[in-house]
Design a protein around this motif. Structure first.
Motif, PDB file in Angstrom:
ATOM      1  N   GLN A 195       0.821  -1.206   0.000  1.00  0.00           N
ATOM      2  CA  GLN A 195       0.000   0.000   0.000  1.00  0.00           C
ATOM      3  C   GLN A 195       0.852   1.253   0.000  1.00  0.00           C
ATOM      4  O   GLN A 195       0.448   2.294  -0.490  1.00  0.00           O
ATOM      5  N   THR A 246      -3.755  -7.390  -8.501  1.00  0.00           N
ATOM      6  CA  THR A 246      -5.136  -7.760  -8.845  1.00  0.00           C
ATOM      7  C   THR A 246      -5.206  -8.357 -10.238  1.00  0.00           C
ATOM      8  O   THR A 246      -5.876  -9.367 -10.461  1.00  0.00           O
ATOM      9  N   ALA A 270      -7.130  -5.733  -3.849  1.00  0.00           N
ATOM     10  CA  ALA A 270      -8.072  -4.655  -3.555  1.00  0.00           C
ATOM     11  C   ALA A 270      -7.949  -4.180  -2.119  1.00  0.00           C
ATOM     12  O   ALA A 270      -8.746  -3.368  -1.668  1.00  0.00           O
ATOM     13  N   GLY A 271      -6.991  -4.739  -1.395  1.00  0.00           N
ATOM     14  CA  GLY A 271      -6.766  -4.277  -0.029  1.00  0.00           C
ATOM     15  C   GLY A 271      -7.675  -4.953   0.991  1.00  0.00           C
ATOM     16  O   GLY A 271      -7.763  -4.519   2.131  1.00  0.00           O
ATOM     17  N   LEU A 272      -8.344  -6.034   0.586  1.00  0.00           N
ATOM     18  CA  LEU A 272      -9.336  -6.646   1.467  1.00  0.00           C
ATOM     19  C   LEU A 272      -8.707  -7.786   2.244  1.00  0.00           C
ATOM     20  O   LEU A 272      -8.905  -8.953   1.951  1.00  0.00           O
ATOM     21  N   ALA A 320     -17.209  -6.844  -1.041  1.00  0.00           N
ATOM     22  CA  ALA A 320     -16.177  -5.845  -0.765  1.00  0.00           C
ATOM     23  C   ALA A 320     -15.688  -5.210  -2.055  1.00  0.00           C
ATOM     24  O   ALA A 320     -15.458  -4.000  -2.116  1.00  0.00           O
ATOM     25  N   SER A 321     -15.534  -6.034  -3.101  1.00  0.00           N
ATOM     26  CA  SER A 321     -15.044  -5.411  -4.340  1.00  0.00           C
ATOM     27  C   SER A 321     -16.122  -4.521  -4.942  1.00  0.00           C
ATOM     28  O   SER A 321     -15.826  -3.497  -5.560  1.00  0.00           O
ATOM     29  N   ASP A 348     -18.335  -2.786  -3.173  1.00  0.00           N
ATOM     30  CA  ASP A 348     -18.354  -1.574  -2.359  1.00  0.00           C
ATOM     31  C   ASP A 348     -17.207  -0.654  -2.700  1.00  0.00           C
ATOM     32  O   ASP A 348     -17.333   0.561  -2.620  1.00  0.00           O
ATOM     33  N   ASN A 349     -16.063  -1.259  -3.068  1.00  0.00           N
ATOM     34  CA  ASN A 349     -14.902  -0.424  -3.384  1.00  0.00           C
ATOM     35  C   ASN A 349     -14.928   0.092  -4.800  1.00  0.00           C
ATOM     36  O   ASN A 349     -13.950   0.618  -5.302  1.00  0.00           O
ATOM     37  N   GLN A 350     -16.028  -0.080  -5.481  1.00  0.00           N
ATOM     38  CA  GLN A 350     -16.193   0.455  -6.828  1.00  0.00           C
ATOM     39  C   GLN A 350     -15.277  -0.179  -7.851  1.00  0.00           C
ATOM     40  O   GLN A 350     -14.979   0.433  -8.876  1.00  0.00           O
ATOM     41  N   ASN A 351     -14.783  -1.383  -7.600  1.00  0.00           N
ATOM     42  CA  ASN A 351     -13.986  -2.034  -8.650  1.00  0.00           C
ATOM     43  C   ASN A 351     -14.931  -2.820  -9.528  1.00  0.00           C
ATOM     44  O   ASN A 351     -15.076  -4.033  -9.398  1.00  0.00           O
ATOM     45  N   GLU A 385     -14.097  -4.788  10.994  1.00  0.00           N
ATOM     46  CA  GLU A 385     -15.314  -4.622  10.214  1.00  0.00           C
ATOM     47  C   GLU A 385     -16.358  -5.583  10.725  1.00  0.00           C
ATOM     48  O   GLU A 385     -16.106  -6.772  10.865  1.00  0.00           O
TER      49      GLU A 385
END
Lengths: 108, 637, 165
Positions: B281, B292, B333-335, B411-412, B414-417, B506
Motif C-alpha cells: 500500500q 489484482t 483490492a486491499g481486502l 467488498a469489491s 463496495d470499493n467500486q472495482n 469490520e
C-alpha cells in the motif's frame, strides 16, 4: 714469534697460486680421464693452500688460521683422493672405462 | 502459562519429530508415524492458549493491537549484519496457525490409512513433520530472512513429497518442474528481500513497515522491491504465469496434495502478501493493480481449463488455482479480512475435496473421470463429503465457501472495482459449472468402467474420520463471519472484528443485492452443469463439437507448457550449450590441460641440458663461479 | 737478485711447469709425475714461507701417499695413452674459462693495496701450531679424523672384490 725479512712480496705468491688454480680449472674441464681430473683437483687444492698460508704468514700471523686451514685441506684432500679413486676403480670394473664422457647413464 | 511469546513451540515440536524420525525412524514401531501425529497434535493443542492470549490482548488494547514478537539473535557479524530468529503473532498469524495445525493433523491421520504399506512410509511421515515445522515457522517468522529460509524448506518438502513415487517418471518430472518454477519466483523474492534490507538496514518485518510508512524508502525502490516480493508469492501460490507446476504436482499422493497444494503451502504466497500488505500500500500506484490483474488472469484461466480436464485431481488443482487467484484479487483490492476469511474456509473444503478424491483413487485405482461414473452408490460417505466440498467451492449458501466468496464480491463491489466485480461474477458461474461437472461425472450416472465400479468402497476409519471432520467444518465454518458466533467462541466478534491488519475491525455486512446476485449465479451455474453433464451428457458433447478449437486450447492448458518448453529449448539450452563449450574448450582444454602441458613442454626442452657427463656439470660450476666473481668484483670496483 | 728470490722463481717455474704438464701431457703417467713435481715445488714454497711443518706434511702425504695412490689406480684402470683421447670436447671452453679466471685473479691481486709492510713474514713457532690444533681447533681435528675413517671404510667397501671374483 719472530719476524723474518722476506724479499719476496706477497703478490708473487698470490700470482703463482692463481696460475696454478687456473691451470687446475682448465684441467678439470678439459681432461677426459677420471684420474687426470682428480689430479687437476689436487692442483687446485694446493694452489688454495699456498694462498691461505701466504696470507696467514704475511698479514695475520697471530691468528695463523691459514696454516691450520692448510693442514686440514691437506688432510681432507688425502681422504677425498682415496675415496674418489675407489669410485673410479668401481666404475672401471663395471664399465671397463675410466673415460668420464662414457659414463653418462644419468642422461635424459 | 503459554502465551503468544511461546508460539515458537508450535514449529519446534514437529521439527523435533522430524529429526527423531530421520535418525531413528526405522527402529521405531510402525516407523514412527505415531510420533509425527503426536507432535502435530501437540502443536494443535498449543494453538489454543496462544489464540486465547491473543484475544485477551485484543480485548485490552482494542484497535491498536499490533502483534507480539519474541526473538533471539542467531548470529552477528560485527555491527553490520545481524540475523535473528523470532516469532511475531498477530491475528492473521493465528488464523494461519489454526489452519495449518488442524489440516496437517487431519491429513496425517488420513495418511495412516492411505499410505499404509507404502515402501517409504517412515520417510513420508518424516518429511510431513518437517513440512509442518517449516510451514508453522513461515507463519510465525518475524524477519524476512527467516521467512525466506523456511520458504525454501517448504519448497524442498513439496519437491520431496511430489516425487514420493519417484520410480514413476512423470512424478520425478513433476517434482522437478514444481521446484524449478517456484525457484524462479523465489529468486525474485530474495532480491526483493535484499533490496529492502539495503534500504532499511534490518530484516525485521515490523521495522520495514515502519520505515515504509515513514517514507524512508524511495517510492520507486519500494515498488520494485514489493513487485519482486510478489514474484515469490506468484511462484509459491501458482499465479499466472508461474502456475504451470500445480496441476503436475498432483503426481504426489493425495494427502500431500490436500495438505501442501491446497491448504497450506500454496497459500504461503497469499499469506506473505497479506502480511506485507502495508508495503504494497505504501508503494507506487502500479503495485496493487498489478497484483489484482495477475490474480484475475489466474482466476479466469483456471476456471476455463477446469471445464475440460479429465483427471479428478487435476480439476481440483485448477479449482485451487481459481481460489488462489481469488485470494490474490482480494488482497490486491486491499481486502485483507476477506482474503484471510476465504483462505480459512478454502483450506477446509479444498483439503476435503482432495482427500475424498484420494479415497476414490485408493479404492478404484483410477483418476480419469472417463473411467468413473455411478460411484455414488458404492461409496456413499466419500460421495456425500465430496458433494459438500464441491458445493462449498461453488459458493452455495449456506456453506462456508459461500460466505467467504460473497464477502469478496461484496467488498469489491463496495470499493467500486466494477471490472473486478464483473470478472469475479463470471468466475462464480464457471466454478459452479465445473464443480457440478466433476460431481456428476464421478458419482452419478452409469458406470463407464465395470472394474472400477466393482472395486469402489469407502475407506477405513483412519481415512473416513478426517473426511467427516472437514465436511462438518465446511458446512459450519462460514458462520464465524457472524458476530454472534464469534463472540460465542470467545473472540471479540465475527471474523471481521478479529482479523484486521492496519485497518479497522469490520462488522459482517450484507449487501443484499450482491448476495442475491451471487446466489443466483452460483445456483444457475449448478443447474447449467446439471443440464450439460447430467445423464448422458449429450449437451457436453454438442458444445465440444461446436467449438473444437476452444476445446483444444483448453485441453492444452493454453499451450503454456509448450511455450515454456520452447523458451527452455531456444534460450536456456542454447545458452547452456555456449557455457558448456566455454567450459570444455577454454577452461578445460586451455586452462587445465594447457597449464599441465606447459611444464611438460618446458621440461622436455630443458631436459637436454642433463647430459650425464661430468665435465659438462663441472663447466657449469666453473662458469657460475666466474660470473659471480665478475659481478662481485664489478660491484666492489 | 737475492738467493731467496732466485729460489722462489725456480720453484715457481717448477710449480707452473708441473701444472702445465698435468693438464697437457699425453701420457697419464707423465701427468702424474708432473704432478709430483708441482707438489714438491709447493712444499718448497711452504719452506720459503717459514712453515716447515706444513712442508713436511705436504711431502709426506701428498708427494708420498697421494701420488702413489694415483699411480696405482692408473695401473689398475690400465689407462692407455691414446693420443687424442685424453682431452674432451670441452677443451676450447675450458681454456676460455681458465683464462677468464686467471684474468680475474690477477686483476684482483693487482688492484688491491696490501695492509702490512710487504717484506716481512713471521715465523710461527711449531709449538703454538700444535697447541692451537689440539685446543682451539680440537673439534675440527676430531671431525677430520672421522672423515679419514669414513674415507678409509668407504674406499675399502668400494674397491674390494665382488663376491665370486
Amino acid at each position: 714469534m719472530e719476524s723474518v725479512t722476506q724479499e719476496i712480496p706477497l703478490e708473487h705468491f698470490l700470482i703463482v697460486s692463481g696460475i696454478l688454480f687456473s691451470l687446475g680449472v682448465y684441467g678439470v674441464l678439459a681432461r677426459r680421464n677420471a684420474v687426470l681430473i682428480l689430479m687437476s683437483v689436487e692442483l687446485m687444492l694446493n694452489a688454495v693452500s699456498i694462498n691461505l698460508v701466504a696470507f696467514a704468514v704475511y698479514t695475520a700471523p697471530e691468528l695463523f688460521v691459514g696454516i691450520i686451514f692448510a693442514i686440514f685441506v691437506i688432510t681432507i684432500a688425502a681422504a677425498e683422493v682415496g675415496l674418489a679413486l675407489g669410485i673410479i676403480l668401481r666404475i672401471y670394473r663395471n664399465r671397463a672405462t675410466a673415460n668420464v664422457d662414457e659414463v653418462d647413464q644419468l642422461k635424459w | 502459562m503459554i502465551g503468544m511469546s511461546d508460539a515458537w513451540l508450535l514449529p519446534v515440536l514437529p521439527g523435533t519429530a522430524f529429526v527423531v524420525l530421520v535418525l531413528f525412524g526405522n527402529y521405531l514401531p510402525r516407523k514412527g508415524d505415531w510420533l509425527a501425529i503426536l507432535a502435530i497434535f501437540a502443536s494443535f493443542v498449543l494453538f489454543f492458549p496462544v489464540a486465547a492470549d491473543l484475544t485477551d490482548a485484543l480485548a485490552k488494547t482494542g484497535e491498536r493491537f499490533a502483534g507480539v514478537s519474541n526473538s533471539i539473535t542467531w548470529f552477528q557479524v560485527g555491527d553490520v549484519f545481524q540475523v535473528r530468529l523470532g516469532v511475531f503473532v498477530d491475528q492473521i498469524a493465528v488464523v494461519m496457525l489454526a489452519v495449518v495445525t488442524f489440516v496437517s493433523l487431519m491429513v496425517q491421520v488420513y495418511s495412516l490409512g492411505y499410505m499404509k504399506g507404502d515402501a517409504r512410509y517412515g520417510w513420508y511421515y518424516a518429511v510431513m513433520s518437517l513440512f509442518a515445522a517449516a510451514m508453522l515457522t513461515l507463519v510465525l517468522a518475524d524477519n524476512f530472512l527467516l521467512l525466506y529460509f523456511v520458504w525454501e524448506i517448504v519448497g524442498i518438502c513439496s519437491y520431496l513429497l511430489i516425487g514420493h513415487y519417484h520410480e514413476r517418471r512423470s512424478a520425478a518430472e513433476a517434482a522437478k518442474k514444481a521446484f524449478i518454477t517456484t525457484r524462479i519466483g523465489d529468486l525474485g523474492f530474495l532480491i526483493g528481500i535484499i533490496l529492502l534490507w539495503r534500504s532499511v538496514g534490518t530484516f525485521n518485518i515490523s521495522e520495514t513497515f515502519r520505515a515504509a510508512s515513514a517514507g524512508e524508502i524511495p517510492t520507486n525502490y519500494l515498488t520494485a522491491s514489493v513487485l519482486l516480493l510478489f514474484l515469490g508469492a506468484m511462484g509459491k501460490s501458482a499465479q499466472f504465469p508461474l502456475h504451470v507446476w500445480l496441476p503436475d504436482a498432483m503426481e504426489g499422493p493425495s494427502p500431500v496434495s490436500a495438505l501442501i497444494h491446497a491448504a497450506t503451502m500454496v497459500v504461503a504466497g497469499v499469506y506473505m502478501v497479506a502480511r506485507t500488505l502495508p508495503l504494497f500500500q505504501a508503494a507506487g500506484d502500479v503495485a496493487l493493480p498489478l497484483v489484482t490483474g495477475v490474480g484475475l488472469i489466474t482466476v479466469l484461466m483456471s476456471a476455463t481449463m477446469g471445464l475440460v480436464m479429465s483427471d479428478i485431481k487435476r480439476v481440483i488443482a485448477y479449482s485451487t488455482l481459481n481460489s488462489l487467484g481469488l485470494m490474490i484479487v482480494a488482497l490486491g483490492a486491499g481486502l485483507t479480512t476477506a482474503a484471510m476469511f476465504y483462505l480459512f474456509v478454502h483450506a477446509f473444503f479444498k483439503a476435503l475435496l482432495f482427500l475424498a478424491a484420494g479415497s476414490v483413487y485408493h479404492a478404484t485405482d483410477e483418476l480419469e473421470v472417463e473411467q468413473m461414473g455411478g460411484l455414488g452408490r458404492k461409496m456413499p460417505l466419500t460421495a456425500i463429503t465430496f458433494f459438500l466440498g464441491a458445493l462449498s467451492m461453488a459458493g452455495i449458501v449456506p456453506l462456508a465457501g459461500f460466505w467467504a466468496k460473497d464477502d469478496i464480491l461484496r467488498a469489491s463491489f463496495d470499493n467500486q472495482n466494477i471490472a473486478v466485480f464483473l470478472l469475479l461474477a463470471v468466475s462464480v458461474v464457471l466454478t459452479a459449472l465445473y464443480m457440478t461437472r466433476l460431481v456428476l461425472l464421478i458419482f452419478t450416472g452409469e458406470p463407464r468402467n465395470r472394474r472400477a465400479h466393482e472395486r469402489a468402497h469407502d475407506g477405513p476409519p483412519a481415512m473416513s474420520l478426517p473426511l467427516v471432520a472437514l465436511a462438518v467444518l465446511t458446512v459450519v465454518g462460514g458462520f464465524v463471519a457472524f458476530d454472534a458466533v464469534g463472540k460465542a467462541l470467545g473472540f471479540p466478534g465475527g471474523i471481521g472484528e478479529f482479523v484486521f491488519v492496519g485497518g479497522e475491525p469490520e462488522s459482517f455486512a450484507v449487501n443484499g443485492g450482491v448476495m442475491a446476485l451471487s446466489i443466483v449465479l452460483a445456483v444457475g451455474g449448478v443447474i447449467g452443469g446439471l443440464y450439460i453433464w447430467g445423464g448422458k451428457a449429450l449437451p457436453a458433447r454438442r458444445i465440444a463439437g461446436a467449438f473444437p478449437w476452444a476445446y483444444r486450447i483448453l485441453r492444452n492448458k493454453y499451450y503454456m507448457d509448450d511455450i515454456y518448453q520452447a523458451l527452455i529449448n531456444r534460450v536456456v539450452l542454447t545458452f547452456s550449450a555456449v557455457v558448456a563449450w566455454f567450459d570444455r574448450r577454454v577452461v578445460n582444454d586451455t586452462g587445465v590441460n594447457g597449464t599441465g602441458a606447459v611444464p611438460r613442454i618446458t621440461g622436455y626442452v630443458l631436459k637436454f641440458h642433463e647430459t650425464g657427463k661430468l665435465p659438462n656439470y663441472a663447466l657449469g660450476i666453473a662458469v657460475g663461479v666466474i660470473v659471480l666473481a665478475v659481478v662481485a668484483f664489478a660491484k666492489v670496483a | 737478485m737475492t738467493g731467496t728470490e732466485l729460489i722462489f722463481y725456480l720453484m715457481a717455474a717448477a710449480a707452473v711447469g708441473g701444472g702445465l704438464g698435468v693438464v697437457l701431457a699425453r701420457n697419464v703417467v707423465y701427468a702424474a709425475l708432473f704432478l709430483l713435481l708441482s707438489l714438491l715445488a709447493v712444499a718448497a714454497f711452504y719452506i720459503l714461507l717459514a712453515t716447515e711443518f706444513l712442508a713436511l706434511v705436504q711431502l709426506l702425504i701428498y708427494a708420498g701417499a697421494v701420488i702413489i695412490l694415483l699411480l696405482f689406480v692408473l695401473m689398475l684402470t690400465r689407462a692407455r695413452d691414446v693420443p687424442a683421447a685424453l682431452d674432451g670436447p670441452q677443451k676450447p671452453v675450458a681454456a676460455v674459462a681458465g683464462l677468464a679466471l686467471l684474468g680475474l685473479l690477477l686483476t684482483a691481486v693487482a688492484g688491491t693495496t696490501w695492509p702490512r709492510d710487504v717484506g716481512t713474514i713471521t715465523r710461527v713457532p711449531f709449538e703454538s701450531i700444535g697447541d692451537a690444533l689440539f685446543r682451539k681447533w680440537a673439534v675440527p681435528f676430531e671431525v677430520a679424523s672421522l672423515v679419514l675413517l669414513v674415507a678409509l671404510v668407504g674406499a675399502i667397501v668400494l674397491a674390494r672384490p665382488e663376491e665370486g671374483e
